[in-house]
Design a protein around this motif. Structure first.
Motif, PDB file in Angstrom:
ATOM      1  N   ALA A 196      14.281 -24.112   1.469  1.00 30.97           N
ATOM      2  CA  ALA A 196      14.197 -25.054   0.585  1.00 30.97           C
ATOM      3  C   ALA A 196      15.009 -24.948  -0.705  1.00 30.97           C
ATOM      4  N   GLY A 197      16.021 -23.861  -0.645  1.00 33.69           N
ATOM      5  CA  GLY A 197      17.098 -23.929  -1.495  1.00 33.69           C
ATOM      6  C   GLY A 197      16.647 -23.385  -2.772  1.00 33.69           C
ATOM      7  N   VAL A 198      15.612 -22.575  -2.857  1.00 35.57           N
ATOM      8  CA  VAL A 198      15.062 -22.049  -4.009  1.00 35.57           C
ATOM      9  C   VAL A 198      14.808 -20.605  -3.838  1.00 35.57           C
ATOM     10  N   THR A 199      14.584 -19.918  -4.935  1.00 33.38           N
ATOM     11  CA  THR A 199      14.524 -18.515  -5.081  1.00 33.38           C
ATOM     12  C   THR A 199      12.945 -18.079  -4.684  1.00 33.38           C
ATOM     13  N   ARG A 200      12.437 -16.962  -4.281  1.00 28.60           N
ATOM     14  CA  ARG A 200      11.160 -16.523  -4.180  1.00 28.60           C
ATOM     15  C   ARG A 200      10.502 -16.656  -5.351  1.00 28.60           C
ATOM     16  N   ALA A 201      10.918 -16.475  -6.571  1.00 25.82           N
ATOM     17  CA  ALA A 201      10.285 -16.526  -7.673  1.00 25.82           C
ATOM     18  C   ALA A 201       9.959 -17.937  -8.035  1.00 25.82           C
ATOM     19  N   THR A 202      11.019 -18.921  -7.504  1.00 26.85           N
ATOM     20  CA  THR A 202      10.604 -20.330  -7.967  1.00 26.85           C
ATOM     21  C   THR A 202       9.383 -20.658  -6.803  1.00 26.85           C
ATOM     22  N   PHE A 203       9.528 -20.219  -5.669  1.00 26.05           N
ATOM     23  CA  PHE A 203       8.396 -20.407  -4.592  1.00 26.05           C
ATOM     24  C   PHE A 203       6.864 -20.291  -5.461  1.00 26.05           C
ATOM     25  N   TYR A 204       7.121 -18.757  -5.952  1.00 25.38           N
ATOM     26  CA  TYR A 204       5.760 -18.254  -6.668  1.00 25.38           C
ATOM     27  C   TYR A 204       5.428 -19.142  -7.872  1.00 25.38           C
ATOM     28  N   ASN A 205       6.250 -19.643  -8.583  1.00 25.56           N
ATOM     29  CA  ASN A 205       6.021 -20.655  -9.721  1.00 25.56           C
ATOM     30  C   ASN A 205       5.152 -21.659  -9.311  1.00 25.56           C
ATOM     31  N   HIS A 206       5.267 -22.127  -8.095  1.00 24.69           N
ATOM     32  CA  HIS A 206       4.420 -23.266  -7.427  1.00 24.69           C
ATOM     33  C   HIS A 206       3.313 -22.691  -6.594  1.00 24.69           C
ATOM     34  N   PHE A 207       3.189 -21.946  -5.665  1.00 26.73           N
ATOM     35  CA  PHE A 207       2.234 -21.530  -4.934  1.00 26.73           C
ATOM     36  C   PHE A 207       1.919 -19.984  -4.725  1.00 26.73           C
ATOM     37  N   ASP A 208       1.093 -19.449  -4.544  1.00 29.63           N
ATOM     38  CA  ASP A 208       0.674 -17.897  -4.021  1.00 29.63           C
ATOM     39  C   ASP A 208       1.013 -17.706  -2.820  1.00 29.63           C
ATOM     40  N   THR A 209       0.567 -18.413  -1.806  1.00 31.67           N
ATOM     41  CA  THR A 209       1.145 -18.182  -0.390  1.00 31.67           C
ATOM     42  C   THR A 209       1.692 -19.379   0.506  1.00 31.67           C
ATOM     43  N   ILE A 210       2.016 -18.966   1.825  1.00 35.84           N
ATOM     44  CA  ILE A 210       2.240 -19.986   2.621  1.00 35.84           C
ATOM     45  C   ILE A 210       1.322 -21.100   2.937  1.00 35.84           C
ATOM     46  N   GLU A 211       0.071 -20.318   3.014  1.00 33.42           N
ATOM     47  CA  GLU A 211      -1.020 -21.093   3.447  1.00 33.42           C
ATOM     48  C   GLU A 211      -1.148 -22.211   2.445  1.00 33.42           C
ATOM     49  N   GLU A 212      -1.169 -21.866   1.172  1.00 31.55           N
ATOM     50  CA  GLU A 212      -1.108 -22.758   0.012  1.00 31.55           C
ATOM     51  C   GLU A 212      -0.240 -23.944  -0.009  1.00 31.55           C
TER      52      GLU A 212
END
Length: 190
Positions: free
Chosen positions: A42-58
């Motif tokens: 996605a071209g984002v950091t893991r922290a950015t991912f966690y700003n939006h979602f808790d899990t891959i399933e979510e």
């Protein structure tokens, strides 16, 4: 558990969309395996991912949810252009079968997500969208939530099972549409 509200900040919207786009790409390729690889794609950091979602399933659940929202919007637009409710409904269901078939990994992950609502996984998306159709139909009922939940669960079951086979998506959509309660097939008759 549950996603944070979608921010109105353009950068936040952009990073969320980048993640959802990467979810689709990786799932179609069968490569949706970790938050690290998803974030990199996605071209984002893991922290950015966690700003939006808790899990891959979510994230997978929201990717499917966004797809279904676009399909529902298209159906309402078709109705505004004069296409019959039945034709718009069958086309929407056909598109859902196509989503199921195009990314089975995405469907499997999204189905594993439990946001604590009435139903789990993709069936909950169907429940939420069935509620929108209910409101649009102008119906009132003391048993609305029960009717909505049963209609959504049944619709999900028919489409999910049908999508696993080799039948024509249009045929599956017609069968699913025929199984819907009258208020969903012909809401204008109220």
């Amino acid at each position: 558990m549950g996603a944070r509200p979608v921010s109105s900040d353009p950068r936040s919207k952009r990073s969320r969309q980048q993640i959802l786009d990467a979810v689709h790409r990786q799932a179609r390729a069968g490569e949706l395996t970790s938050i690290s690889s998803l974030s990199a794609a996605a071209g984002v950091t893991r922290a950015t991912f966690y700003n939006h979602f808790d899990t891959i399933e979510e994230a997978a659940w929201f990717a499917i949810h966004d797809n279904f929202d676009h399909i529902l919007e298209r159906a309402f637009e078709d109705r505004r252009r004069g296409i019959s409710f039945e034709a718009a409904g069958v086309e929407s269901l056909r598109l859902i079968v196509e989503v199921f078939r195009s990314a089975p990994q995405l469907v499997r992950l999204a189905d594993a997500y439990d946001n604590g609502a009435d139903l789990t996984g993709i069936a909950e998306i169907f429940r939420a969208q069935t509620a929108i159709v209910w409101v649009d139909s102008g119906r009132e009922s003391a048993t609305a939530e029960v009717e909505i939940t049963y209609a959504a669960a049944g619709l999900y079951a028919v489409l999910a099972i049908g999508a696993r086979g080799e039948d024509d998506p249009q045929d599956i959509a017609r069968v699913a549409h025929a199984q819907l309660p009258e208020w969903m097939r012909q809401p204008d008759r109220g």
